[in-house]
Motif scaffolding. Structure first.
Motif, short mmCIF file in Angstrom:
data_model
loop_
_atom_site.label_atom_id
_atom_site.label_comp_id
_atom_site.label_asym_id
_atom_site.label_seq_id
_atom_site.Cartn_x
_atom_site.Cartn_y
_atom_site.Cartn_z
N ILE A 1 -8.77 6.27 10.78
CA ILE A 1 -9.07 8.19 11.22
C ILE A 1 -7.61 8.24 11.49
CG2 ILE A 1 -10.59 9.45 11.15
CD1 ILE A 1 -11.34 7.45 9.41
N PRO A 2 -7.09 9.42 11.11
CA PRO A 2 -5.53 10.25 12.15
C PRO A 2 -6.25 10.72 12.93
CG PRO A 2 -6.12 10.82 9.15
CD PRO A 2 -6.85 10.03 9.13
N PHE A 3 -5.56 10.71 14.01
CA PHE A 3 -5.63 10.62 15.51
C PHE A 3 -5.66 12.57 15.57
CE2 PHE A 3 -0.99 10.15 15.66
CZ PHE A 3 -0.47 11.38 17.05
N THR A 4 -5.45 13.79 14.44
CA THR A 4 -5.32 14.78 14.33
C THR A 4 -6.69 15.58 13.19
OG1 THR A 4 -3.72 15.19 12.74
CG2 THR A 4 -3.27 15.13 15.36
N LEU A 5 -7.23 16.04 13.86
CA LEU A 5 -8.31 16.96 12.77
C LEU A 5 -7.51 17.38 12.15
CD1 LEU A 5 -10.71 19.04 14.78
CD2 LEU A 5 -10.58 16.55 14.74
N GLU A 6 -6.26 17.58 11.92
CA GLU A 6 -5.00 17.94 10.61
C GLU A 6 -4.93 16.55 9.13
OE1 GLU A 6 -4.79 21.39 13.81
OE2 GLU A 6 -4.85 18.80 13.73
N GLY A 7 -5.19 15.81 10.43
CA GLY A 7 -4.97 14.77 9.42
C GLY A 7 -6.76 14.49 8.93
N SER A 8 -7.34 14.89 9.25
CA SER A 8 -8.76 14.32 8.62
C SER A 8 -9.02 15.20 7.58
CB SER A 8 -9.84 13.99 9.95
OG SER A 8 -9.94 12.62 10.94
N ILE A 9 -7.82 15.81 7.42
CA ILE A 9 -8.35 17.25 6.00
C ILE A 9 -7.73 16.43 5.46
CG2 ILE A 9 -7.82 19.54 6.12
CD1 ILE A 9 -8.52 20.64 8.75
N VAL A 10 -6.57 15.90 5.40
CA VAL A 10 -6.02 15.75 4.25
C VAL A 10 -6.29 14.53 3.74
CG1 VAL A 10 -3.49 14.60 3.58
CG2 VAL A 10 -3.75 16.94 5.28
N ARG A 11 -7.59 13.66 4.61
CA ARG A 11 -8.35 12.63 3.88
C ARG A 11 -9.04 13.03 2.93
NH1 ARG A 11 -7.73 6.99 5.99
NH2 ARG A 11 -10.67 6.90 5.51
N ARG A 12 -9.78 14.31 3.51
CA ARG A 12 -11.14 14.68 2.71
C ARG A 12 -10.52 15.40 1.35
NH1 ARG A 12 -16.47 12.82 4.36
NH2 ARG A 12 -16.37 12.77 6.27
N GLY A 13 -9.41 15.94 1.93
CA GLY A 13 -8.42 17.39 0.88
C GLY A 13 -8.11 16.83 -0.60
N ASP A 14 -7.40 14.83 0.23
CA ASP A 14 -6.82 14.50 -1.16
C ASP A 14 -7.96 13.65 -1.86
OD1 ASP A 14 -4.88 12.32 -2.21
OD2 ASP A 14 -5.37 11.23 -1.05
N ARG A 15 -8.76 13.33 -1.83
CA ARG A 15 -10.05 13.09 -2.30
C ARG A 15 -10.07 13.97 -3.04
NH1 ARG A 15 -14.45 8.73 -0.64
NH2 ARG A 15 -12.18 7.70 -0.39
N ILE A 16 -10.86 15.14 -2.75
CA ILE A 16 -11.22 16.48 -4.00
C ILE A 16 -9.76 16.56 -4.68
CG2 ILE A 16 -11.98 18.66 -3.45
CD1 ILE A 16 -12.24 18.55 -0.76
N ASN B 1 -2.28 7.37 7.52
CA ASN B 1 -3.97 7.59 7.43
C ASN B 1 -4.31 7.91 6.52
OD1 ASN B 1 -3.90 5.44 9.45
ND2 ASN B 1 -3.03 6.89 10.81
N HIS B 2 -3.59 9.02 5.57
CA HIS B 2 -4.50 9.84 4.84
C HIS B 2 -5.21 8.82 3.82
CE1 HIS B 2 -1.89 8.10 1.04
NE2 HIS B 2 -2.30 8.42 0.69
N THR B 3 -5.62 7.62 3.93
CA THR B 3 -6.21 6.35 3.10
C THR B 3 -6.21 5.38 3.90
OG1 THR B 3 -6.92 5.43 1.29
CG2 THR B 3 -4.07 5.80 2.26
N GLY B 4 -7.55 4.55 3.71
CA GLY B 4 -7.81 3.46 3.88
C GLY B 4 -8.79 2.99 5.43
N ASP B 5 -8.34 2.22 6.25
CA ASP B 5 -9.16 1.69 7.01
C ASP B 5 -9.43 3.13 8.01
OD1 ASP B 5 -10.19 0.51 5.76
OD2 ASP B 5 -9.73 -1.46 6.16
N ASN C 1 1.30 -0.97 0.19
CA ASN C 1 0.45 0.08 -0.38
C ASN C 1 0.74 1.00 0.05
OD1 ASN C 1 -2.72 -1.58 0.51
ND2 ASN C 1 -2.51 -1.79 2.21
N HIS C 2 0.36 1.81 -0.85
CA HIS C 2 1.18 3.43 -0.89
C HIS C 2 1.58 3.85 0.35
CE1 HIS C 2 -2.50 5.33 -1.64
NE2 HIS C 2 -1.88 6.25 -1.66
N ASN C 3 0.56 4.19 1.02
CA ASN C 3 0.22 5.27 2.20
C ASN C 3 1.37 4.46 3.24
OD1 ASN C 3 -1.87 2.63 2.35
ND2 ASN C 3 -2.08 3.84 4.78
N GLU C 4 1.63 3.30 3.39
CA GLU C 4 2.49 2.42 4.51
C GLU C 4 4.01 2.50 3.88
OE1 GLU C 4 1.03 -1.49 4.51
OE2 GLU C 4 -0.22 -1.45 5.30
#
Length: 332
Positions: free
Chosen positions: A165-180, A159-163, A128-131
């Motif tokens: 969720i990042p432990f910071t809200l900033e990490g969760s933002i990047v999960r959404r931003g990456d998909r957008i 955790n920008h992808t996969g099952d 997996n590329h995230n790993e």
């Protein structure tokens, strides 16, 4: 008071209570603090100056060996950073942490985009590329020492992808931003390539998000900021999320799994497979720095590290060098 200390103080005064604070950042290896930059600013700079980040400018986003106006992994990463920082600022979260995660999230990507990733996965059973991105920043950069990034940045990259969720809200933002970013910009490139027209979009997508890439980004970013304000999670409204999910299904059918791009995907996977087989059988052909890691990591892992780090054009050149006979000049 040092510049860094002033910035750290400002974070506590200005940022949301839910924001990650630079002063509280944690590294695996303690090191002297910078007088001018916070921990997250240093992480961002280390990623930008890394070899893995520089190589992203020659790694495919979707189209194999595209023209000058199509996205590559570096431009994708910059666009993710821009989108994510806009969201972070709107929510009074930590922009520096958000930017560092966004810039580092794809440094483990293979040549030829997801085609290369799928090829390695077929060869070894798990890739997996995230790993691999996490492995790059933890172990491969700086001649095997890693970048010693903060736990917050490393978690966001993994955790920008996969099952999980990042432990910071900033990490969760990047999960959404990456998909957008990838949906809107791959859609834009699809129009440029003649594979899509705005009129092809499902009605719910054009009705809710619009049909212009810039408008689509604006709608989704605004929705996230509005829905997530003063909350301890990054969310979207049901209406916009449903449209985004429909957009993603549309893009997988029309672009990511399209029959038109399948011949190039097969060629790319073949190149990856042949390089893997060659270096497993001929490890002495690997660069010396990789040979020195074999005792610690094992041959298969260092071969994967090497191949995953190649750019598209260098992988093609290595394939030609190893498997294509040289052209001999015709005598006069």
């Amino acid at each position: 008071m040092k510049v860094r200390e002033r910035i750290e103080e400002q974070e506590f005064k200005i940022l949301s209570t839910y924001a990650a604070k630079s002063r509280e950042a944690v590294r695996d290896r303690e090191e002297p603090l910078c007088d001018f930059r916070t921990a997250f600013q240093r992480d961002r700079d280390r990623i930008i100056h890394s070899k893995a980040f520089r190589r992203l400018k020659h790694k495919t986003q979707v189209y194999i060996s595209p023209g000058d106006h199509y996205r590559m992994r570096m431009t994708h990463s910059l666009e993710v950073a821009q989108i994510s920082r806009t969201i972070a600022r709107g929510l009074r979260l930590n922009e520096d942490l958000t930017e560092a995660i966004a810039l580092g999230h794809d440094v483990g990507h293979t040549p030829f985009g997801h085609a290369g990733e799928y090829s390695l996965r077929e060869l070894i059973g798990h890739y997996n590329h995230n790993e691999q991105s996490l492995r790059v920043v933890e172990h491969l950069e700086r001649n095997g020492q890693g970048l010693n990034l903060t736990a917050e940045v490393r978690d966001g990259i993994l955790n920008h992808t996969g099952d999980n969720i990042p432990f910071t809200l900033e990490g969760s933002i990047v999960r959404r931003g990456d998909r957008i970013a990838y949906l809107c910009h791959d859609y834009d490139d699809g129009i440029r390539a003649g594979m899509l027209k705005p009129t092809d979009l499902p009605p719910v997508v054009s009705r809710v998000l619009g049909s212009d890439p810039s408008t689509m980004i604006t709608v989704m970013v605004a929705d996230i900021i509005t829905e997530s304000e003063d909350k301890n999670e990054i969310i979207m409204s049901a209406r916009v999320k449903a449209a985004m999910d429909e957009f993603r299904t549309f893009m997988f059918g029309k672009i990511y799994h399209s029959a038109e791009l399948e011949p190039d995907r097969k060629k790319a996977k073949y190149i990856i497979r042949k390089l893997f087989e060659y270096y497993i059988s001929n490890p002495g052909s690997l660069p010396q720095e990789y040979l020195e890691r074999e005792e610690r990591w094992g041959l298969q892992t260092v071969v994967i590290d090497y191949i995953a780090g190649l750019t598209d054009l260098y992988a093609i050149k290595q394939f030609e060098k190893l498997f294509i006979p040289a052209t001999w000049g015709v005598p006069k």
